[in-house]
Design an enzyme around this catalytic site. Structure first.
Site, PDB file in Angstrom:
ATOM      1  N   GLU A  90      -5.566  -8.454   0.355  1.00 52.08           N
ATOM      2  CA  GLU A  90      -6.216  -8.099   1.624  1.00 52.08           C
ATOM      3  C   GLU A  90      -7.681  -7.817   1.380  1.00 52.08           C
ATOM      4  O   GLU A  90      -8.049  -7.155   0.407  1.00 52.08           O
ATOM      5  CB  GLU A  90      -5.616  -6.825   2.253  1.00 52.08           C
ATOM      6  CG  GLU A  90      -4.314  -7.010   2.957  1.00 52.08           C
ATOM      7  CD  GLU A  90      -3.799  -5.730   3.614  1.00 52.08           C
ATOM      8  OE1 GLU A  90      -4.608  -4.885   4.046  1.00 52.08           O
ATOM      9  OE2 GLU A  90      -2.566  -5.596   3.687  1.00 52.08           O
ATOM     10  N   TYR A 101     -11.071  -2.930   0.586  1.00 48.52           N
ATOM     11  CA  TYR A 101     -11.853  -2.906   1.820  1.00 48.52           C
ATOM     12  C   TYR A 101     -13.255  -2.334   1.673  1.00 48.52           C
ATOM     13  O   TYR A 101     -14.193  -2.805   2.278  1.00 48.52           O
ATOM     14  CB  TYR A 101     -11.111  -2.123   2.921  1.00 48.52           C
ATOM     15  CG  TYR A 101      -9.993  -2.925   3.531  1.00 48.52           C
ATOM     16  CD1 TYR A 101     -10.233  -3.839   4.550  1.00 48.52           C
ATOM     17  CD2 TYR A 101      -8.684  -2.793   3.057  1.00 48.52           C
ATOM     18  CE1 TYR A 101      -9.209  -4.597   5.093  1.00 48.52           C
ATOM     19  CE2 TYR A 101      -7.655  -3.546   3.603  1.00 48.52           C
ATOM     20  CZ  TYR A 101      -7.924  -4.446   4.615  1.00 48.52           C
ATOM     21  OH  TYR A 101      -6.912  -5.204   5.143  1.00 48.52           O
ATOM     22  N   ASN A 110      -5.513  -4.809  -2.541  1.00 52.08           N
ATOM     23  CA  ASN A 110      -6.102  -4.743  -1.205  1.00 52.08           C
ATOM     24  C   ASN A 110      -7.408  -3.968  -1.322  1.00 52.08           C
ATOM     25  O   ASN A 110      -7.406  -2.782  -1.660  1.00 52.08           O
ATOM     26  CB  ASN A 110      -5.181  -4.010  -0.222  1.00 52.08           C
ATOM     27  CG  ASN A 110      -3.901  -4.783   0.064  1.00 52.08           C
ATOM     28  OD1 ASN A 110      -3.697  -5.892  -0.442  1.00 52.08           O
ATOM     29  ND2 ASN A 110      -3.033  -4.211   0.872  1.00 52.08           N
ATOM     30  N   GLU A 148       0.800  -1.224   0.000  1.00 56.70           N
ATOM     31  CA  GLU A 148       0.000   0.000   0.000  1.00 56.70           C
ATOM     32  C   GLU A 148       0.836   1.280   0.000  1.00 56.70           C
ATOM     33  O   GLU A 148       0.797   2.060   0.969  1.00 56.70           O
ATOM     34  CB  GLU A 148      -0.964   0.010   1.192  1.00 56.70           C
ATOM     35  CG  GLU A 148      -1.922  -1.152   1.173  1.00 56.70           C
ATOM     36  CD  GLU A 148      -3.025  -1.049   2.215  1.00 56.70           C
ATOM     37  OE1 GLU A 148      -2.913  -0.219   3.134  1.00 56.70           O
ATOM     38  OE2 GLU A 148      -4.002  -1.800   2.113  1.00 56.70           O
TER      39      GLU A 148
HETATM   40  C1  PNW Z   1      -4.256  -1.774   5.488  1.00 57.10           C
HETATM   41  N1  PNW Z   1      -7.268   3.862   6.340  1.00 57.10           N
HETATM   42  O1  PNW Z   1      -3.981  -0.499   5.976  1.00 57.10           O
HETATM   43  C2  PNW Z   1      -2.994  -2.476   5.853  1.00 57.10           C
HETATM   44  O2  PNW Z   1      -2.312  -3.063   4.778  1.00 57.10           O
HETATM   45  C3  PNW Z   1      -3.123  -3.407   7.001  1.00 57.10           C
HETATM   46  O3  PNW Z   1      -1.887  -3.487   7.646  1.00 57.10           O
HETATM   47  C4  PNW Z   1      -4.240  -2.941   7.913  1.00 57.10           C
HETATM   48  O4  PNW Z   1      -4.299  -3.687   9.091  1.00 57.10           O
HETATM   49  C5  PNW Z   1      -5.518  -3.054   7.124  1.00 57.10           C
HETATM   50  O5  PNW Z   1      -5.455  -2.276   5.940  1.00 57.10           O
HETATM   51  C6  PNW Z   1      -6.764  -2.646   7.878  1.00 57.10           C
HETATM   52  O6  PNW Z   1      -6.767  -1.284   8.164  1.00 57.10           O
HETATM   53  C7  PNW Z   1      -4.864   0.522   6.051  1.00 57.10           C
HETATM   54  O7  PNW Z   1      -7.275   4.531   7.400  1.00 57.10           O
HETATM   55  C8  PNW Z   1      -4.768   1.348   7.148  1.00 57.10           C
HETATM   56  O8  PNW Z   1      -7.973   4.212   5.337  1.00 57.10           O
HETATM   57  C9  PNW Z   1      -5.573   2.459   7.256  1.00 57.10           C
HETATM   58  C10 PNW Z   1      -6.459   2.720   6.245  1.00 57.10           C
HETATM   59  C11 PNW Z   1      -6.562   1.886   5.132  1.00 57.10           C
HETATM   60  C12 PNW Z   1      -5.768   0.792   5.048  1.00 57.10           C
END
Ligand code: PNW
Length: 479
Positions: free
Chosen positions: A373, A307, A305, A163
């Site tokens: 992810e 989400y 990744n 990322e």
């Molecule tokens: C990713 N946000 O990070 C990372 O690759 C992981 O280590 C983490 O645990 C996972 O997503 C869940 O958060 C992020 O604030 C951290 O938008 C923060 C953000 C997005 C991704």
């Protein structure tokens, strides 16, 4: 229809799980420094001990086996292997630790996918300018070569940088991740640029020196939300959506997969804002030098990744100061129908993954894709029976199946899915308050007792069903 060699995995990252922050000669990383400053992280928590995977790795391995994973994604701590970040001094204890992890996985028939960099720069290199400094790319390349040389006989799936977007923006623009810089509109572009240079150099090193003997594949993990216009068919919203893609997915994927340079939409937006705000240098977004190894074509697969999703409308472009938000000029809102899980940024939108996979297929020339992810977080009191998360995983994996079956994201297509995360762990700025694990971890217990969530059981069932069908049908597997 999942292909017969589909990877079913779960992920972790060194700083989030290992602990042992000073154990056996490990050097400090920027996350050690960041967390030890007051007021940076929820409750002033830190990853000094984490899940204590440095001492309790075998327990993690049991979790991996209980799930029946075919793959496990872990990251290496640069400062555990090279305490001052350079190959001048190798910490053999660190090498031993990762050798054991990798060998144990292989002995259990689990393939490692290894990330070289997951947010934890050696502090010694930060002290020399970190990702803002030109010279970081060569230092990263040396570290990468060291890892390929040391572990590449057994590791066949590599990710250079996790990322770069999050690292650049949260670490250098918003200041909420290490190293905690708030230099909006400037530092993130520079840091991101050096990450791309570093990635490209490492990929070329693998390609020219290690590929023929080691026969692995190298990429970088790119995060992106799914973006769609707030008002369907509205030209302004569609243009704003394109800017969102350009400033997230495109920022890192365009140079690697399409042109060797940043998306034109991104560069022209940045240039226009520079002019408007009277910033003389037109080079906030640097250019790639012709003298350096090309960044185009430096990924053997697409690592995504994913989400969450966002609805997009124009907005933010009238800012009076430089920032990515001003450059991007796009507001992002959540659809009220999307449930929120755990953290406020994470709306549950499984269909967004299917759409994003299709978008990637057409935008980036049908690459092989690993979803490196995807996950769902919980906050608050222990809920072992996490029904909502179980539903999330089922719904999301169904969307992946639909992408393969109905959208033709196959052939090279989707090769694997990695749930985030194996264990509850140190969730960066949120500390231990946000839990992404398939296993609950009791952080008050010295042995970090682990208990499988209901969602873990459901994920394990899906994997075993896949394996059962695979052994019955041989080739193709019905989902
Ligand atoms: C990713 N946000 O990070 C990372 O690759 C992981 O280590 C983490 O645990 C996972 O997503 C869940 O958060 C992020 O604030 C951290 O938008 C923060 C953000 C997005 C991704």
């Amino acid at each position: 229809m999942f292909p017969c060699d589909f990877a079913w995995g779960a992920g972790s990252a060194a700083y989030q799980i290992e602990g042992g922050w000073q154990a056996d000669g490990k050097g400090p990383s920027i996350w050690d420094t960041f967390c030890h400053e007051k007021g940076r992280v929820f409750g002033d928590q830190n990853g000094d001990v984490g899940c204590n995977s440095y001492e309790l790795w075998e327990k993690d391995l049991e979790c991996i086996q209980q799930l029946g994973l075919t793959h496990y994604r872990l990251s290496l701590s640069w400062a555990r292997l090279l305490p001052d970040g350079t190959t001048r001094r190798v910490n053999q204890k660190g090498v031993q630790y990762y050798n054991k992890v990798i060998d144990d996985l292989l002995a259990c028939d689990v393939s490692p996918m290894v990330t070289l960099y997951h947010f934890d720069l050696p502090q010694a290199l930060q002290d020399q300018g970190g990702w803002k400094s030109q010279s970081i790319a060569t230092l990263f390349d040396n570290y990468a070569k060291f890892c390929f040389q040391t572990f590449g006989d057994r590791v066949k799936l590599w990710l250079t940088i996790n990322e770069p977007y999050v690292c650049a923006k949260l670490g250098h623009e918003d200041g909420i991740h290490a190293p905690g810089f708030k230099e909006p509109g400037i530092a993130a572009y520079l840091a991101g640029h050096n990450m791309l240079r570093a990635h490209a150099m490492a990929w070329h090193s693998y390609n020219s020196t290690y590929r023929t003997t080691q026969k692995g594949a190298v990429s970088l993990a790119i995060n992106s939300d799914w973006f769609e216009p707030l008002r369907a068919g509205c030209a302004e919203d569609i243009a704003a959506t394109e800017r969102c893609f350009a400033f997230t997915l495109g920022w890192f994927a365009w140079p690697v997969f399409v042109t060797g340079d940043y998306p034109e939409i991104m560069r022209s937006a940045i240039d226009a804002q520079s002019k408007k705000l009277g910033y003389n240098s037109s080079s906030r977004l640097p250019s790639f030098s012709k003298e350096e190894p090309a960044v185009l074509g430096t990924a053997d697969f697409f690592a995504l990744n994913y989400y969450t999703s966002r609805k997009v409308e124009p907005g933010g472009g009238c800012g009076k100061v430089l920032s990515i938000k001003t450059d991007r000029d796009a507001g992002q809102v959540l659809d009220p129908s999307w449930p929120i899980c755990g953290v406020s940024w994470l709306a549950v939108v499984p269909y967004g993954l299917r759409k994003l996979l299709k978008h990637i297929k057409y935008t980036f020339n049908n690459p092989a894709v690993y979803i490196t992810e995807n996950g769902f977080s919980q906050v608050g009191p222990l809920q072992i029976e996490d029904v909502q998360r179980s539903e999330f995983y089922k719904d999301t994996i169904l969307e992946v199946a639909k992408a393969i079956q109905e959208d033709g994201v196959n052939g090279d297509g989707v090769r694997g899915y990695f749930a985030w995360s194996l264990l509850d762990n140190f969730e960066w700025a949120d500390g231990f308050s946000v839990r992404f694990g398939l296993f609950h971890v009791d952080f008050a217990d010295a042995n970090r007792r682990q208990r499988m969530y209901h969602s873990g059981r459901e994920y394990a069932k899906m994997i075993s069903e896949y394996k059962r069908k695979k052994s019955n049908t041989g080739q193709k597997v019905l989902s």
